[in-house]
Design an enzyme around this catalytic site. Structure first.
Site, PDB file in Angstrom:
ATOM      1  N   ASN A  13       0.890  -1.171   0.000  1.00 22.93           N
ATOM      2  CA  ASN A  13       0.000   0.000   0.000  1.00 22.93           C
ATOM      3  C   ASN A  13       0.921   1.213   0.000  1.00 22.93           C
ATOM      4  OD1 ASN A  13      -2.413   1.294   2.444  1.00 22.93           O
ATOM      5  ND2 ASN A  13      -2.092   1.872   0.324  1.00 22.93           N
ATOM      6  N   ASN A  65      -6.853  10.273  -0.848  1.00 23.39           N
ATOM      7  CA  ASN A  65      -6.940   9.123  -1.734  1.00 23.39           C
ATOM      8  C   ASN A  65      -6.650   9.523  -3.176  1.00 23.39           C
ATOM      9  OD1 ASN A  65      -7.407   7.021   0.049  1.00 23.39           O
ATOM     10  ND2 ASN A  65      -9.626   7.288   0.017  1.00 23.39           N
ATOM     11  N   CYS A  74      -5.331   6.210   8.019  1.00 24.79           N
ATOM     12  CA  CYS A  74      -4.672   5.208   7.186  1.00 24.79           C
ATOM     13  C   CYS A  74      -3.600   4.544   8.040  1.00 24.79           C
ATOM     14  CB  CYS A  74      -4.053   5.827   5.937  1.00 24.79           C
ATOM     15  SG  CYS A  74      -3.212   4.615   4.893  1.00 24.79           S
ATOM     16  N   ASN A  76      -1.562   1.932   7.393  1.00 26.97           N
ATOM     17  CA  ASN A  76      -0.284   1.680   6.742  1.00 26.97           C
ATOM     18  C   ASN A  76       0.535   2.954   6.609  1.00 26.97           C
ATOM     19  OD1 ASN A  76      -0.563  -1.135   6.324  1.00 26.97           O
ATOM     20  ND2 ASN A  76      -1.862  -0.773   4.539  1.00 26.97           N
ATOM     21  N   ASN A 149     -11.959   5.727  10.333  1.00 26.93           N
ATOM     22  CA  ASN A 149     -12.721   5.826   9.093  1.00 26.93           C
ATOM     23  C   ASN A 149     -13.693   4.638   9.033  1.00 26.93           C
ATOM     24  OD1 ASN A 149     -10.887   3.791   8.565  1.00 26.93           O
ATOM     25  ND2 ASN A 149      -9.872   4.826   6.878  1.00 26.93           N
ATOM     26  N   HIS A 151     -15.814   1.292   8.025  1.00 24.27           N
ATOM     27  CA  HIS A 151     -15.591   0.005   7.370  1.00 24.27           C
ATOM     28  C   HIS A 151     -16.823  -0.874   7.516  1.00 24.27           C
ATOM     29  CE1 HIS A 151     -11.194   0.136   6.543  1.00 24.27           C
ATOM     30  NE2 HIS A 151     -11.235   1.055   7.490  1.00 24.27           N
ATOM     31  N   ASN A 182     -15.344   1.780   3.348  1.00 32.45           N
ATOM     32  CA  ASN A 182     -14.341   0.807   2.942  1.00 32.45           C
ATOM     33  C   ASN A 182     -14.949  -0.594   3.073  1.00 32.45           C
ATOM     34  OD1 ASN A 182     -11.778   2.602   2.761  1.00 32.45           O
ATOM     35  ND2 ASN A 182     -12.660   3.118   4.750  1.00 32.45           N
ATOM     36  N   GLU A 200     -10.866  -0.060  -0.943  1.00 35.36           N
ATOM     37  CA  GLU A 200     -10.801   1.205  -0.214  1.00 35.36           C
ATOM     38  C   GLU A 200     -11.586   2.283  -0.946  1.00 35.36           C
ATOM     39  OE1 GLU A 200      -7.335   2.728   1.740  1.00 35.36           O
ATOM     40  OE2 GLU A 200      -6.192   0.931   1.222  1.00 35.36           O
ATOM     41  N   CYS A 209      -4.528  -2.736   3.651  1.00 38.15           N
ATOM     42  CA  CYS A 209      -5.234  -1.618   4.285  1.00 38.15           C
ATOM     43  C   CYS A 209      -5.154  -1.820   5.788  1.00 38.15           C
ATOM     44  CB  CYS A 209      -6.691  -1.567   3.819  1.00 38.15           C
ATOM     45  SG  CYS A 209      -7.673  -0.284   4.648  1.00 38.15           S
ATOM     46  N   GLY A 212      -8.441  -1.353   7.577  1.00 35.03           N
ATOM     47  CA  GLY A 212      -9.299  -2.486   7.231  1.00 35.03           C
ATOM     48  C   GLY A 212      -8.943  -3.720   8.036  1.00 35.03           C
TER      49      GLY A 212
END
Length: 269
Positions: A13, A65, A74, A76, A149, A151, A182, A200, A209, A212
């Site tokens: 990612n 994004n 995020c 990662n 965020n 999911h 997501n 995503e 992700c 995620g």
């Protein structure tokens, strides 16, 4: 205006990181973010990351994004930025303040507590987020988690057989999710291991992700399918997620710097 950048990735990612803590940058329009992120005509990345000064933490991280939309979190990128920063730090994001600790080959991220209320996700109307009475094609009985965020998580027998490239954008943009969502499709392989693919919002299919992985692990724990800590295996590699009810989330995994360069700001107008 010549702008330096650092290209980084966490489990594939990938990110372009701009450091605006010492060099002030003009405002980022959606079109410029999309141009920089384009893999054919730009530098190319899943997300564009901008580091800025913060009054409430060591620094602020803004996350954009590929489509130019700004998002809240995020995982990662948080690990990648921890490597770039080189020491423990508190990072302000639109989804809350994170604590990061670099380690050999990667980093750990201490995130906020997950949220499960239907209006915290948010959903368009009230329902139980542990077992949502909705479905799309072969995907049904999902759960929803906000980990900075939003999911939605589906458990399936074999995640590799799900046409996520088709169902992902349909679910992401469903009116049930006012802020889009997501989409996570996971297979529980044991009490200590989950296999996961993620669509995503605003970026599409990615090799990994972090948020995620957190959302999926937490939803599996809430359904008593796995134990903490659990390893989440994504196409790009593995993350370890730890969580206990009523506590914050800890995510640990690799991140690395790919290369550095610079570009003319107006080349990506």
């Amino acid at each position: 205006m010549r702008v330096p950048f650092t290209k980084m990735h966490g489990l594939g990612n990938d990110f372009v990181v701009l450091d605006a803590r010492t060099q002030e940058l003009p405002a980022l329009e959606r079109s410029r973010v999309a141009a920089i992120s384009d893999r054919q005509t730009g530098i190319g990345c899943d997300q564009l990351i901008v580091l800025e000064p913060s009054e409430d933490a060591d620094f602020r991280m803004r996350i954009y994004n590929q489509d130019g939309g700004e998002v809240e979190a995020c995982g990662n990128a948080s690990r990648a930025v921890a490597i770039l920063h080189g020491s423990d730090a508190r990072i302000e994001t639109a989804g809350g303040i994170l604590s990061v600790s670099p380690a050999a080959g990667g980093a750990s991220v201490q995130m906020d507590e997950p949220r499960f209320g239907w209006n915290d996700i948010p959903l368009a109307y009230a329902m139980d987020t542990l077992a949502m009475p909705v479905g799309w094609d072969m995907l049904d009985d999902p759960g929803a988690v906000n980990v900075g965020n939003p999911h939605v998580v589906f458990f399936v027998d074999n995640t590799d057989t799900i046409p996520l490239d088709r169902l992902g954008p349909e679910i992401e943009n469903d009116p049930l999710f006012p802020n889009r969502v997501n989409v996570n499709v996971a297979t529980v392989e044991s009490r200590k291991r989950i296999r996961l693919r993620v669509w995503e919002r605003g970026a599409g299919l990615t090799r990994a992700c972090g948020t995620g992985a957190c959302a999926t692990a937490i939803h599996a724990m809430r359904r008593k399918l796995v134990d903490s800590p659990v390893t989440v295996a994504l196409p790009g590699g593995e993350l370890v997620i730890e969580w206990r009810e009523g506590t914050s989330i800890r995510m640990t995994g690799p991140a690395t710097e790919s290369f550095r360069g610079s570009f003319e700001w107006d080349d990506y107008a």
